[in-house]
Enzyme design. Sequence first.
Site, PDB file in Angstrom:
ATOM      1  N   LEU A  36       0.876  -1.241  -0.043  1.00  0.00           N
ATOM      2  CA  LEU A  36       0.053  -0.093  -0.053  1.00  0.00           C
ATOM      3  C   LEU A  36       0.846   1.124   0.050  1.00  0.00           C
ATOM      4  O   LEU A  36       1.816   1.560   0.996  1.00  0.00           O
ATOM      5  CB  LEU A  36      -0.864   0.072   1.172  1.00  0.00           C
ATOM      6  N   ASP A  37       0.581   2.040  -0.943  1.00  0.00           N
ATOM      7  CA  ASP A  37       1.377   3.379  -1.196  1.00  0.00           C
ATOM      8  C   ASP A  37       0.554   4.469  -0.320  1.00  0.00           C
ATOM      9  O   ASP A  37      -0.404   4.246   0.295  1.00  0.00           O
ATOM     10  CB  ASP A  37       1.818   3.785  -2.255  1.00  0.00           C
ATOM     11  N   SER A  38       1.090   5.704  -0.285  1.00  0.00           N
ATOM     12  CA  SER A  38       0.408   6.813   0.566  1.00  0.00           C
ATOM     13  C   SER A  38      -0.933   6.896   0.050  1.00  0.00           C
ATOM     14  O   SER A  38      -1.860   7.287   0.980  1.00  0.00           O
ATOM     15  CB  SER A  38       1.261   7.833   0.553  1.00  0.00           C
ATOM     16  N   ALA A  40      -3.081   4.766  -1.036  1.00  0.00           N
ATOM     17  CA  ALA A  40      -3.607   3.785  -0.767  1.00  0.00           C
ATOM     18  C   ALA A  40      -4.098   3.676   0.864  1.00  0.00           C
ATOM     19  O   ALA A  40      -5.100   3.251   1.255  1.00  0.00           O
ATOM     20  CB  ALA A  40      -3.058   2.436  -1.029  1.00  0.00           C
TER      21      ALA A  40
END
Length: 78
Positions: A36-38, A40
């Site tokens: 999960l990136d920022s 997400a």
Amino acid sequence: MADKNTFERVCDIIRDNAGTDDAELTRETTMADLGLDSLAVVEVVVACEDEFDIAIEQDANPATVGEFVDLVEAQLEK
């Protein structure tokens, strides 16, 4: 500490957003572990706000499942 119900509900939201329905999550599981990136993470925050009818601070940046659960619990106690 969060009760099992809150923990499981938060985990379900995280799994939905990570696309990992069968992932075993612990309090120590990081958002990076789940890919999960920022953006997400922000989506998970919004989903948690909707699910629990709470408001989480905009600058909150939880890095682990446990931090997410703690944020939700803190808001539920208010």
